[in-house]
Every structure is written in structure tokens, then in C-alpha cells.
Design an enzyme around this catalytic site. Sequence first.
Site, PDB file in Angstrom:
ATOM      1  N   LYS A   1       0.712  -1.300   0.021  1.00 42.53           N
ATOM      2  CA  LYS A   1      -0.229   0.080  -0.090  1.00 42.53           C
ATOM      3  C   LYS A   1       0.880   1.324  -0.017  1.00 42.53           C
ATOM      4  O   LYS A   1       1.894   1.231   0.643  1.00 42.53           O
ATOM      5  CB  LYS A   1      -0.975  -0.099   1.348  1.00 42.53           C
ATOM      6  CG  LYS A   1      -2.065   0.900   1.187  1.00 42.53           C
ATOM      7  CD  LYS A   1      -3.241   0.017   0.513  1.00 42.53           C
ATOM      8  CE  LYS A   1      -4.579   1.254   0.339  1.00 42.53           C
ATOM      9  NZ  LYS A   1      -5.705   0.532  -0.138  1.00 42.53           N
TER      10      LYS A   1
ATOM     11  N   ASP B   1      -6.965   4.438  -4.187  1.00 45.43           N
ATOM     12  CA  ASP B   1      -7.572   4.445  -2.728  1.00 45.43           C
ATOM     13  C   ASP B   1      -8.323   5.785  -2.581  1.00 45.43           C
ATOM     14  O   ASP B   1      -8.562   6.436  -3.498  1.00 45.43           O
ATOM     15  CB  ASP B   1      -6.728   4.021  -1.780  1.00 45.43           C
ATOM     16  CG  ASP B   1      -7.297   3.798  -0.700  1.00 45.43           C
ATOM     17  OD1 ASP B   1      -7.715   2.440  -0.464  1.00 45.43           O
ATOM     18  OD2 ASP B   1      -7.471   4.439   0.482  1.00 45.43           O
TER      19      ASP B   1
ATOM     20  N   THR C   1     -15.385  -3.049  -6.081  1.00 41.42           N
ATOM     21  CA  THR C   1     -15.350  -2.987  -4.517  1.00 41.42           C
ATOM     22  C   THR C   1     -16.736  -2.981  -3.966  1.00 41.42           C
ATOM     23  O   THR C   1     -17.150  -3.832  -3.233  1.00 41.42           O
ATOM     24  CB  THR C   1     -14.545  -1.979  -4.057  1.00 41.42           C
ATOM     25  OG1 THR C   1     -13.148  -2.083  -4.604  1.00 41.42           O
ATOM     26  CG2 THR C   1     -14.527  -2.337  -2.460  1.00 41.42           C
TER      27      THR C   1
ATOM     28  N   SER D   1      -8.634  -5.854  -9.874  1.00 45.25           N
ATOM     29  CA  SER D   1      -7.506  -5.434  -9.959  1.00 45.25           C
ATOM     30  C   SER D   1      -6.400  -6.537 -10.570  1.00 45.25           C
ATOM     31  O   SER D   1      -5.729  -6.157 -11.581  1.00 45.25           O
ATOM     32  CB  SER D   1      -6.611  -4.691  -8.791  1.00 45.25           C
ATOM     33  OG  SER D   1      -7.052  -3.355  -9.057  1.00 45.25           O
TER      34      SER D   1
HETATM   35  P1  NDP Z   1     -12.855   7.919  -2.219  1.00 50.00           P
HETATM   36  O1  NDP Z   1     -11.967   8.880  -2.069  1.00 50.00           O
HETATM   37  O2  NDP Z   1     -13.461   7.682  -3.354  1.00 50.00           O
HETATM   38  O3  NDP Z   1     -14.259   8.170  -0.994  1.00 50.00           O
HETATM   39  C1  NDP Z   1     -14.139   8.261   0.275  1.00 50.00           C
HETATM   40  C2  NDP Z   1     -15.475   8.851   0.596  1.00 50.00           C
HETATM   41  O4  NDP Z   1     -15.133   8.776   2.165  1.00 50.00           O
HETATM   42  C3  NDP Z   1     -15.696  10.277   0.548  1.00 50.00           C
HETATM   43  O5  NDP Z   1     -16.862  10.345   0.398  1.00 50.00           O
HETATM   44  C4  NDP Z   1     -15.024  11.024   1.713  1.00 50.00           C
HETATM   45  O6  NDP Z   1     -15.725  12.229   2.021  1.00 50.00           O
HETATM   46  C5  NDP Z   1     -15.519  10.069   2.571  1.00 50.00           C
HETATM   47  N1  NDP Z   1     -14.578  10.190   3.882  1.00 50.00           N
HETATM   48  C6  NDP Z   1     -13.345  10.365   4.028  1.00 50.00           C
HETATM   49  N2  NDP Z   1     -12.984  10.489   5.160  1.00 50.00           N
HETATM   50  C7  NDP Z   1     -14.247  10.595   5.946  1.00 50.00           C
HETATM   51  C8  NDP Z   1     -14.368  10.914   7.164  1.00 50.00           C
HETATM   52  N3  NDP Z   1     -13.434  11.076   8.043  1.00 50.00           N
HETATM   53  N4  NDP Z   1     -15.777  11.046   7.673  1.00 50.00           N
HETATM   54  C9  NDP Z   1     -16.850  11.017   6.643  1.00 50.00           C
HETATM   55  N5  NDP Z   1     -16.697  10.497   5.570  1.00 50.00           N
HETATM   56  C10 NDP Z   1     -15.241  10.698   5.202  1.00 50.00           C
HETATM   57  O7  NDP Z   1     -12.486   6.534  -1.600  1.00 50.00           O
HETATM   58  P2  NDP Z   1     -12.796   5.082  -1.799  1.00 50.00           P
HETATM   59  O8  NDP Z   1     -14.297   4.988  -2.029  1.00 50.00           O
HETATM   60  O9  NDP Z   1     -11.892   4.350  -2.807  1.00 50.00           O
HETATM   61  O10 NDP Z   1     -12.311   4.252  -0.439  1.00 50.00           O
HETATM   62  C11 NDP Z   1     -13.233   4.314   0.734  1.00 50.00           C
HETATM   63  C12 NDP Z   1     -12.593   3.329   1.697  1.00 50.00           C
HETATM   64  O11 NDP Z   1     -12.788   2.080   0.961  1.00 50.00           O
HETATM   65  C13 NDP Z   1     -11.258   3.496   2.177  1.00 50.00           C
HETATM   66  O12 NDP Z   1     -11.129   2.883   3.361  1.00 50.00           O
HETATM   67  C14 NDP Z   1     -10.557   2.436   1.073  1.00 50.00           C
HETATM   68  O13 NDP Z   1      -9.325   2.115   1.654  1.00 50.00           O
HETATM   69  C15 NDP Z   1     -11.451   1.373   1.031  1.00 50.00           C
HETATM   70  N6  NDP Z   1     -11.229   0.532  -0.231  1.00 50.00           N
HETATM   71  C16 NDP Z   1     -11.437   0.949  -1.478  1.00 50.00           C
HETATM   72  C17 NDP Z   1     -11.068   0.299  -2.590  1.00 50.00           C
HETATM   73  C18 NDP Z   1     -11.445   0.864  -3.823  1.00 50.00           C
HETATM   74  O14 NDP Z   1     -11.421   0.018  -4.851  1.00 50.00           O
HETATM   75  N7  NDP Z   1     -11.433   2.165  -3.881  1.00 50.00           N
HETATM   76  C19 NDP Z   1     -11.131  -1.201  -2.384  1.00 50.00           C
HETATM   77  C20 NDP Z   1     -10.907  -1.680  -0.967  1.00 50.00           C
HETATM   78  C21 NDP Z   1     -11.032  -0.876   0.019  1.00 50.00           C
HETATM   79  P3  NDP Z   1     -14.664  13.614   1.330  1.00 50.00           P
HETATM   80  O15 NDP Z   1     -15.369  13.445  -0.342  1.00 50.00           O
HETATM   81  O16 NDP Z   1     -15.541  14.589   1.968  1.00 50.00           O
HETATM   82  O17 NDP Z   1     -13.155  13.355   1.732  1.00 50.00           O
END
Ligand code: NDP
Length: 443
Positions: free
Chosen positions: A125, A165, A208, A375
Site C-alpha cells: 500500500k 484508494d 469493490t 485489479s
Molecule cells: P474515495 O476517496 O472515492 O471516497 C471516500 C469517501 O469517504 C468520500 O465520500 C469522503 O468524503 C468520505 N470520507 C473520507 N474521510 C471521511 C471521514 N473522516 N468522515 C466521513 N466521510 C469521510 O475513496 P474510496 O471509496 O476508494 O475508499 C473508501 C474506503 O474503502 C477506504 O477505506 C479505502 O481504503 C477502502 N477501499 C477502497 C477500495 C477501492 O477499490 N477504491 C478497495 C478496498 C477498500 P470527502 O469527499 O468529504 O473526503
Amino acid sequence: MSYITRQLERIKKQNPGELEFHQAVGEVLRTIEPYILSNPIYEKEAIIERLTEPERQIKFRVVWMDDNGKVHVNRGYRVQFNSALGPYKGGLRFHPSVNMGIIKFLSFEQIFKNALTGLPIGGGKGGSDFDPKGKSDREIMRFCQSFMTELYRHIGPNTDVPAGDIGVGAREIGYLFGQYKKIKNVYEGTLTGKNLLFGGSLARKEATGYGLLYITQEMLNSRNEDINGKTVCISGSGNVAIYAAEKAIAMGAKVLTMCDSTGWIYDKDGVDINIVKKIKEENRQRISEYVKYRKSAEYKDGKFEWTVPCDIALPCATQNELTEIGAKNLVNNGVKVVAEGANMPTTAEATEIFKENSIIFLPGKAANAGGVAVSALEMSQNSLRVAWEFEEVDNKLKLIMKNIFNQISDCAKEYGKAEDYVMGANIAGFKRVTEAMIAQGLL
Ligand code: NDP
């Protein structure tokens, strides 16, 4: 003092301040402690010492210039944790909270997740404390180019294959890919989550979120239940949350909530996912915009604490977002299932509350493995120089999620706690990766 307790103390001492890493390792080792202690080979082979020390961790300076000519310096990270099962594989996160402890926890979790997919991928990562919010497209491009100018020397299609991510989507992967190609003068699949025009896989974007719903449905099937007709609360409105919502709706559920880091929406008639996509994917706006399009919805500023009653909760935002408060709200309102779309979104205390109340809990390393699985399918397509149809990839994803559920469920049963999918996932992943490590000698 047991082998596990000694190891956990050592890890805290040797990795001071890396709280999320301590938490992730503690969660894995504690849930499988009886299994490890009943197999003395693990202590003899110093497996926990080896498994908790990254093969390599890289930290580097990233210098870039904003649109006004001001120079900025950020930190870049890549933790190449374990390559027993294949090239390091795991996303890049661009978020101001990123530090070595967060990247190490994500990388450690990735080892087990990747093992569960059954595909030939190791765990890694990376990321940066760069904040993409409010940056222009050109600034994002310059940052990505600078980041890759260091990272390129550590990665490759048979060495380490990063993906997206938080804060890293198709746009960022495109800029990273372009810079990698320019520096190395090779056109190869060293990044996944690419644009379809240059080696991306259909269904990667959706994988995902869709995978999360496939495994949830699989678990419900095993109890003769169905997602159809259920109410669902989702946190986040990024890549994982959007496609989890889309699939939940397609399966007949009603999605009631979504959020971002500034606030959350409740739509009593069910979230219209096309509106969310328009706001978040196309316009890159705040989720608060949603209420301008829907009379049935309300917006609230601040942290979403899971106050809306639902059958299924899908935390899909970030680590440690679902705390004791949220867990109590969910339990009091009759939640039946919690499935983690994000990585470690549930705190240890909240997980304990779900356990005490017999709430079915699917841990992220199993439930969100669909993204990395597709992936790995993107890597296969790049090697073969083919592009599979959406349906073909989606069917493979369904099968992988079904297999993951069977593995974690079988393991939970075998080790005496039929409903404990956390233990099931940890033992299943641990067995696969450590067997490969032992077979490869002292590495
Ligand atoms: P994105 O950046 O696309 O989205 C993240 C989302 O979470 C946004 O809506 C963001 O809001 C919100 N967010 C972030 N921090 C906070 C917080 N402290 N409180 C509330 N909302 C929050 O990321 P992903 O969707 O790709 O990833 C989300 C999670 O899934 C992560 O934990 C990632 O590691 C995990 N993951 C992702 C994968 C993937 O394929 N993308 C695969 C496996 C796991 P804002 O826009 O305001 O920051």
C-alpha cells in the site's frame, strides 16, 4: 506471557506512534491467538515476527508547484509488506491524514485480503499526505508526475502494482501511468484502475462496491434471506459507497443515507444514485448538493452517527468512522448485518458491541476484496493483451466473492465459532500466506 502478547508488546515498542498499525495487527493476532498457539510451528518459524515486519518500506519527498508558482513539499510512501503470494498489490491513498502508521495498517490488511481472493498477489500500500481537495487539474497532474518520478524505480508488473484508494481515482491513475511510461519507456500494466483506453478493466470501478453486495447476499443466502426489500445505510459517497449503493438498489434494497466528511443525507424515499454520481463523480461537489434535487431528502452537517434505522449498515468511508456511538445507535435501532466496505471502518469497541449483540459482521478484508480481485483480473488481461467484456469480469467477481464467503464461513465453523467471520477471515488468510512463506524458506 504468551507468544502473541509478547509479539504485540514488541510491535508497539518497535513501531512507536503507529496506532492504526497496532490496532490492525492486534485485531488479527487476538482473534486467531488460540489457532496460533495450538500450532507451535508458527513460533518455531518466527512467523509473527516475519509477518509483522514489512519486506521493505519506502518514504520519499515529493516536490511540486501550484498554479501560482508556489513550491510545496509532501511525503510519499510505499510499504511493500509481503510478496509470498505474488507481486505487492494495493492502492495509493492521497489524503492529509496519511502517515507511515496508516499506510502500514492498510498494507498489513492487504496481505490477508489478497490471500483470500485466491489470486497471485502479495500485500502492499502507498500514498501521500497530499490533499487533492480544491486543487486544479493541472496541480493534481504535477503532483502525480512528481510522485511517480520517485515511485517508478520501486514498482513494475512483476514487482509491485499500485492502484487507487481514497483520493486516487481514474484521473490520478492516468497521470501516474503516463509519467511511469515516459520515464521507463515501456507500456506495461504496472498500475490498475486505468482508463479503459489504455489497459483498464471493465467493472474495476464498480468492483469493490458490487463485491461488497455480492458477499453480503451470499451470507444472507446461507440463512435463506435476501437483500431484496431490506433497508440499507451507507457512509461515504466515494468510489466504494457509490457502487455499493448502486448494486444494493439494483438488488431491491432501499438506500437511506450517504455522507462525506462534511455532512450526511437521509432520503426517506431511497437515495437516487444517479444524482449522487452527478454530484460526486462529475461535479466533484459536496454531498449537501443532493437536497437541491430531491424533496424527500434532508441534509445534516457533521459526522454521520448511524442514527437512521436500517437492516444493513455498510460503512464505506474511512478507518475508525464507526465508533461505539454509531454501533449503539445501530443495535438499538435493530440492525441485522454490518458489512465493511472501507478498510477497518469499525473501531475495536464498536466491533465488540456488534459481537455482544450477535449482529452479523463481515470484516473489510473479506467484504471489500472485490476491488483488488478485479485489479488482479486487470493484470491478467494486460499480460494476455485482451479485454474481457463487463459481464465476464462481473461473473468472475461474483465467483470470487462467493469463494471468499465459503472460505471464511468454513474456517469459522472449523475453529468452533460458526458465525465469527472475523476469525474465519483472519485464519483463512493467515493460513494461506504463512504456508507460502514457510515453503519459500527463511525470507
Ligand atoms: P474515495 O476517496 O472515492 O471516497 C471516500 C469517501 O469517504 C468520500 O465520500 C469522503 O468524503 C468520505 N470520507 C473520507 N474521510 C471521511 C471521514 N473522516 N468522515 C466521513 N466521510 C469521510 O475513496 P474510496 O471509496 O476508494 O475508499 C473508501 C474506503 O474503502 C477506504 O477505506 C479505502 O481504503 C477502502 N477501499 C477502497 C477500495 C477501492 O477499490 N477504491 C478497495 C478496498 C477498500 P470527502 O469527499 O468529504 O473526503
